[in-house]
Motif scaffolding. Sequence first.
Motif, mmCIF file in Angstrom:
data_model
loop_
_atom_site.group_PDB
_atom_site.id
_atom_site.type_symbol
_atom_site.label_atom_id
_atom_site.label_comp_id
_atom_site.label_asym_id
_atom_site.label_seq_id
_atom_site.Cartn_x
_atom_site.Cartn_y
_atom_site.Cartn_z
ATOM 1 N N GLY A 189 0.816 -1.214 0.000
ATOM 2 C CA GLY A 189 0.000 0.000 0.000
ATOM 3 C C GLY A 189 0.846 1.259 0.000
ATOM 4 O O GLY A 189 0.554 2.219 -0.730
ATOM 5 N N VAL A 190 1.905 1.265 0.809
ATOM 6 C CA VAL A 190 2.803 2.422 0.834
ATOM 7 C C VAL A 190 3.476 2.606 -0.527
ATOM 8 O O VAL A 190 3.627 3.729 -1.015
ATOM 9 N N SER A 191 3.860 1.501 -1.147
ATOM 10 C CA SER A 191 4.497 1.579 -2.469
ATOM 11 C C SER A 191 3.544 2.167 -3.501
ATOM 12 O O SER A 191 3.938 3.005 -4.327
ATOM 13 N N LEU A 192 2.283 1.747 -3.458
ATOM 14 C CA LEU A 192 1.298 2.290 -4.395
ATOM 15 C C LEU A 192 1.116 3.791 -4.185
ATOM 16 O O LEU A 192 1.035 4.562 -5.152
ATOM 17 N N LEU A 193 1.051 4.213 -2.923
ATOM 18 C CA LEU A 193 0.926 5.649 -2.641
ATOM 19 C C LEU A 193 2.146 6.408 -3.149
ATOM 20 O O LEU A 193 2.022 7.520 -3.686
ATOM 21 N N TYR A 194 3.324 5.810 -2.989
ATOM 22 C CA TYR A 194 4.537 6.458 -3.496
ATOM 23 C C TYR A 194 4.471 6.631 -5.010
ATOM 24 O O TYR A 194 4.788 7.704 -5.537
#
Length: 311
Positions: free
Chosen positions: A272-277
């Motif tokens: 999820g953090v990677s997608l937001l990045y």
Amino acid sequence: METTGVPVRGTQSFVRTLSECWHRPSLTALEVLWRWVYGVPALWSVWHWVYPVVMAAGVDWGALQGMTILDPMAAANTLGQAIALVAPPVSAVLRWLAPVLVVVWIVVSSVGRTWMLRRADSRLQSRVGTVMVLQAIRMGALAVSFWIWFVLLEAAAGATIVRPVAAGQEPNLVGYCAASIVTTLGLFVLWGVGSWALSVAPLLAMLRGLGVVDSLRAAFRVGELRSKLVEINLVMGIVKIALIVLGMVFSACPLPFESVTTTGFMVIWCAGVSLLYFVGSDFFHVARLVAYLELWRTFQTNELGGNGISR
């Protein structure tokens, strides 16, 4: 840029562009869409062709998991052994897979970027073929910059680690880290100062209907716009670093609770953090290109006509 006779810095106009792009989420959505149209098949290709080769290379995964920063030389030796096992079979696959992925990236990015920019400004011309060639040139320049970076790091390693160890002396790890940081930051600044023209050239091709050579020539002859474009490009580089740092921080947030979290949760959290990045990075990519377009429209109103991006 000037407003009521008062000079405006490139980053000041960039802040206004960020607000405009924020209120036009369709631009970021298009950017995300074309990137994932490429990214998902590319990731699948790497998983399908590279991952099995790595797993079959006979790497000692236990030794890799047991590495510690408290013994950097042992960790480096373990990494070296793993790379020696993995590099030959992976290189054999990448010799044909990497060129395919690069060519597909050039095609998809050129079409997708043209689509997004024409959504931002309907007056832009569709110059997909020219944009493809310009994108290939930019990719080549980026590859050269990475090659220079690797050569400089290799030279630093030879001077601070390899030769001292060969002479029976202690390696200078602090010196190597310092050289790595200075080299990386130096090349980062040089790329920020010089690469803006390679990003502006496709815009000029679409604005003026120019060919490859004329677009590159015009990109390097922007007069007073140069400093503002360089300023925006450097700021964008800093923003990218900030996004990476934020991504690392948010990825590490659950670590204090690792005793009550599961591996599955950590994987989902990091994904999820990677997608937001990636979404944030795409937003700033869009904002940079729109800022370039806004600046060019503002400074060249007499030549190009109009002012600002069309809604």
